[in-house]
Scaffold this motif. Structure first.
Motif, PDB file in Angstrom:
ATOM      1  N   ILE A 145     -74.721  32.697 114.928  1.00 33.24           N
ATOM      2  CA  ILE A 145     -75.569  33.836 114.559  1.00 33.24           C
ATOM      3  C   ILE A 145     -75.165  35.057 115.380  1.00 33.24           C
ATOM      4  N   ALA A 146     -74.960  34.859 116.674  1.00 36.88           N
ATOM      5  CA  ALA A 146     -74.545  35.976 117.528  1.00 36.88           C
ATOM      6  C   ALA A 146     -73.245  36.592 117.017  1.00 36.88           C
ATOM      7  N   ASP A 147     -72.322  35.749 116.576  1.00 39.37           N
ATOM      8  CA  ASP A 147     -71.050  36.243 116.047  1.00 39.37           C
ATOM      9  C   ASP A 147     -71.277  37.051 114.772  1.00 39.37           C
ATOM     10  N   TYR A 148     -72.123  36.540 113.878  1.00 35.23           N
ATOM     11  CA  TYR A 148     -72.372  37.235 112.610  1.00 35.23           C
ATOM     12  C   TYR A 148     -73.035  38.588 112.845  1.00 35.23           C
ATOM     13  N   LEU A 149     -73.960  38.641 113.800  1.00 33.02           N
ATOM     14  CA  LEU A 149     -74.746  39.860 114.013  1.00 33.02           C
ATOM     15  C   LEU A 149     -74.042  40.881 114.899  1.00 33.02           C
ATOM     16  N   ALA A 150     -72.899  40.493 115.448  1.00 30.43           N
ATOM     17  CA  ALA A 150     -72.202  41.394 116.381  1.00 30.43           C
ATOM     18  C   ALA A 150     -71.903  42.750 115.751  1.00 30.43           C
ATOM     19  N   GLU A 151     -71.643  42.761 114.450  1.00 28.22           N
ATOM     20  CA  GLU A 151     -71.305  44.006 113.761  1.00 28.22           C
ATOM     21  C   GLU A 151     -72.483  44.590 112.977  1.00 28.22           C
ATOM     22  N   ARG A 152     -73.658  43.985 113.127  1.00 26.60           N
ATOM     23  CA  ARG A 152     -74.811  44.448 112.355  1.00 26.60           C
ATOM     24  C   ARG A 152     -75.781  45.206 113.257  1.00 26.60           C
ATOM     25  N   PRO A 153     -76.415  46.257 112.755  1.00 25.15           N
ATOM     26  CA  PRO A 153     -77.471  46.940 113.514  1.00 25.15           C
ATOM     27  C   PRO A 153     -78.794  46.177 113.404  1.00 25.15           C
ATOM     28  N   TRP A 154     -78.766  44.932 113.836  1.00 24.97           N
ATOM     29  CA  TRP A 154     -79.880  44.031 113.521  1.00 24.97           C
ATOM     30  C   TRP A 154     -81.176  44.435 114.221  1.00 24.97           C
ATOM     31  N   ARG A 155     -81.076  45.026 115.403  1.00 29.83           N
ATOM     32  CA  ARG A 155     -82.325  45.400 116.092  1.00 29.83           C
ATOM     33  C   ARG A 155     -83.105  46.437 115.283  1.00 29.83           C
ATOM     34  N   GLY A 156     -82.396  47.402 114.733  1.00 26.11           N
ATOM     35  CA  GLY A 156     -83.062  48.406 113.912  1.00 26.11           C
ATOM     36  C   GLY A 156     -83.589  47.823 112.615  1.00 26.11           C
ATOM     37  N   GLU A 157     -82.829  46.896 112.024  1.00 22.98           N
ATOM     38  CA  GLU A 157     -83.273  46.271 110.766  1.00 22.98           C
ATOM     39  C   GLU A 157     -84.519  45.423 110.988  1.00 22.98           C
ATOM     40  N   VAL A 158     -84.564  44.704 112.107  1.00 20.24           N
ATOM     41  CA  VAL A 158     -85.754  43.909 112.436  1.00 20.24           C
ATOM     42  C   VAL A 158     -86.944  44.828 112.683  1.00 20.24           C
ATOM     43  N   ALA A 159     -86.711  45.915 113.411  1.00 18.87           N
ATOM     44  CA  ALA A 159     -87.799  46.857 113.689  1.00 18.87           C
ATOM     45  C   ALA A 159     -88.352  47.468 112.405  1.00 18.87           C
ATOM     46  N   GLN A 160     -87.476  47.696 111.438  1.00 22.75           N
ATOM     47  CA  GLN A 160     -87.905  48.311 110.176  1.00 22.75           C
ATOM     48  C   GLN A 160     -88.630  47.325 109.274  1.00 22.75           C
ATOM     49  N   HIS A 161     -88.078  46.124 109.110  1.00 23.33           N
ATOM     50  CA  HIS A 161     -88.565  45.218 108.062  1.00 23.33           C
ATOM     51  C   HIS A 161     -89.550  44.158 108.559  1.00 23.33           C
ATOM     52  N   LEU A 162     -89.424  43.725 109.810  1.00 23.98           N
ATOM     53  CA  LEU A 162     -90.192  42.565 110.269  1.00 23.98           C
ATOM     54  C   LEU A 162     -91.284  42.917 111.285  1.00 23.98           C
ATOM     55  N   LEU A 163     -90.979  43.802 112.207  1.00 26.76           N
ATOM     56  CA  LEU A 163     -91.960  44.050 113.276  1.00 26.76           C
ATOM     57  C   LEU A 163     -93.272  44.655 112.786  1.00 26.76           C
ATOM     58  N   ALA A 213    -101.436  37.305 106.914  1.00 24.88           N
ATOM     59  CA  ALA A 213    -100.625  38.014 107.906  1.00 24.88           C
ATOM     60  C   ALA A 213     -99.326  37.272 108.203  1.00 24.88           C
ATOM     61  N   LEU A 214     -99.369  35.965 108.154  1.00 26.77           N
ATOM     62  CA  LEU A 214     -98.198  35.143 108.466  1.00 26.77           C
ATOM     63  C   LEU A 214     -97.200  35.078 107.316  1.00 26.77           C
ATOM     64  N   LEU A 215     -97.693  35.145 106.094  1.00 21.93           N
ATOM     65  CA  LEU A 215     -96.856  34.871 104.925  1.00 21.93           C
ATOM     66  C   LEU A 215     -95.571  35.711 104.850  1.00 21.93           C
ATOM     67  N   PRO A 216     -95.600  37.024 105.120  1.00 21.28           N
ATOM     68  CA  PRO A 216     -94.350  37.789 105.018  1.00 21.28           C
ATOM     69  C   PRO A 216     -93.279  37.379 106.031  1.00 21.28           C
ATOM     70  N   LEU A 217     -93.680  36.691 107.098  1.00 28.59           N
ATOM     71  CA  LEU A 217     -92.739  36.313 108.152  1.00 28.59           C
ATOM     72  C   LEU A 217     -92.364  34.843 108.123  1.00 28.59           C
ATOM     73  N   VAL A 218     -92.988  34.050 107.242  1.00 33.78           N
ATOM     74  CA  VAL A 218     -92.874  32.600 107.384  1.00 33.78           C
ATOM     75  C   VAL A 218     -91.462  32.094 107.119  1.00 33.78           C
TER      76      VAL A 218
END
Length: 388
Positions: free
Chosen positions: A202-220, A326-331
């Motif tokens: 997973i770390a290898d796959y995400l190395a080139e992705r702006p994953w922190r911003g994507e998580v902040a936008q869609h999941l947090l 509240a849990l359903l979108p993250l499950v």
């Protein structure tokens, strides 16, 4: 992907979309099954191979023996080793001891519940009683009747009752295991970082992705709505793949009742609401239809029937229903990462790895901001309001 040269036959398998694909894993052969069953004194002598499973993450078949029908499942050792299967089998034995209708693993002559052979790991079961009504159903296929949904909900409550007292720790970091370790915390970012660090693929796959911003936008934003309800998430070992195809049924009618519970491959220490939210995510939303239409993707009648069935044994308070919404979108998020680990690190499928990250990890959460997603969450809140 490693594969033994003498296992070359492939079968048609369920893919990640609506179209069948050639299986990732070679099909089990009669000779291979015969070699495995030699280690299981209660399995009987093989007579004919009856059926190959279309499920995608492992290879499985039914073998007719002189002792009856035997179900054999084979995993790559990087997905499940003997210790990993033993974790699942201990949970199943606990449920069986508490009266849940499950099929316990047969034992080898040495008393083990799984067998290692080269880079494969095997588990063997007697064929469980019941009609395999949804055997050919894709994941995320809805129940075919309200009675099925009600019975499945009631059986899930029975499982949660039977799971009480099983206090094994959560499972180690492995591919294709559900877990609830990230969004069950007040601060999700730190455990997410730890989850990624424990899984180099997973770390290898995400190395080139702006994953922190994507998580902040869609999941947090969804996690912020879940935080007030985290005290409802009492740890419990759960099934985590509650789909109609993982149940055997009393008969082939629309009124059939759930008869036997199958497939504990994703089981882990999560909580009852996580398992119930997973059941909604698996059986009520037609995810595979999203590319073709934007409406009529959810089955509120089946949702109500399943919750009524569950509540007939374990009543759901207004607050627990709010927590469920509240849990359903993250499950599905954590298992989507487990799928990414598998596709990028084991089968090396870039197409499926992208699907796991973009469509499942980010996309499933984002869908709950659409009109259909909001309609589902609103329905759960209305059920909660009716109890106040």
């Amino acid at each position: 992907m490693e594969a033994a040269s003498h296992h070359l036959t492939r079968v048609i398998s369920h893919g990640m979309g609506t179209e069948p694909v050639i299986s990732d894993w070679p099909a089990l052969t009669s000779a291979e099954v015969a070699r495995v069953l030699q280690h299981y004194p209660d399995a009987g002598r093989p007579q004919r191979l009856e059926w190959h499973s279309p499920r995608p993450f492992s290879a499985a078949c039914v073998m007719h023996t002189d002792a009856g029908e035997i179900f054999i499942k084979r995993h790559h050792v990087r997905v499940r080793d003997v210790a990993a299967l033993a974790e699942e089998h201990r949970f199943v034995e606990h449920l069986y001891g508490n009266g849940l209708p499950v099929s316990t693993a047969l034992r080898t002559a040495e008393g083990a519940s799984a067998l290692a052979d080269e880079h494969w790991t095997y588990e063997v079961f007697r064929l469980a009683p019941g009609v395999d009504l949804y055997r050919d159903a894709m994941s995320w296929t809805p129940f075919s009747s309200g009675a099925h949904a009600h019975s499945a909900g009631r059986m899930l409550a029975r499982l949660h009752q039977a799971a009480q007292g099983f206090d094994a720790p959560a499972r180690a970091a492995r591919p294709l295991i559900s877990s609830f370790t990230i969004f069950s915390q007040d601060d999700a970012v730190r455990p997410l970082q730890a989850y990624i660090e424990q899984r180099p693929a997973i770390a290898d796959y995400l190395a080139e992705r702006p994953w922190r911003g994507e998580v902040a936008q869609h999941l947090l934003p969804f996690h912020d709505k879940l935080k007030p309800y985290l005290d409802e998430m009492v740890p419990l070992w759960t099934h985590n793949d509650w789909h109609a195809s993982n149940l055997l049924w009393s008969d082939a009618t629309p009124q059939a009742q759930a008869h036997t519970v199958l497939d504990f491959g994703l089981s882990n220490r999560t909580c009852a609401l996580f398992d119930l939210a997973t059941a909604i995510e698996r059986n009520v939303i037609e995810w595979l239809s999203i590319p073709h239409r934007a409406e009529q993707l959810i089955h509120l009648d089946l949702l109500d029937a399943m919750l009524d069935g569950y509540g007939s044994l374990l009543p759901l308070s207004a607050r627990r229903l709010q927590a469920l919404a509240a849990l359903l979108p993250l499950v599905h998020a954590e298992f989507a990462l487990a799928e990414l680990d598998y596709f990028h690190g084991v089968t090396h499928s870039q197409q499926n790895a992208a699907l796991a990250y973009d469509a499942y990890f980010l996309g499933h959460a984002a869908w709950f901001n659409t009109p259909e997603g909001q309609r589902l969450l609103t329905h759960l809140h209305r059920r909660a309001d009716a109890l106040k």
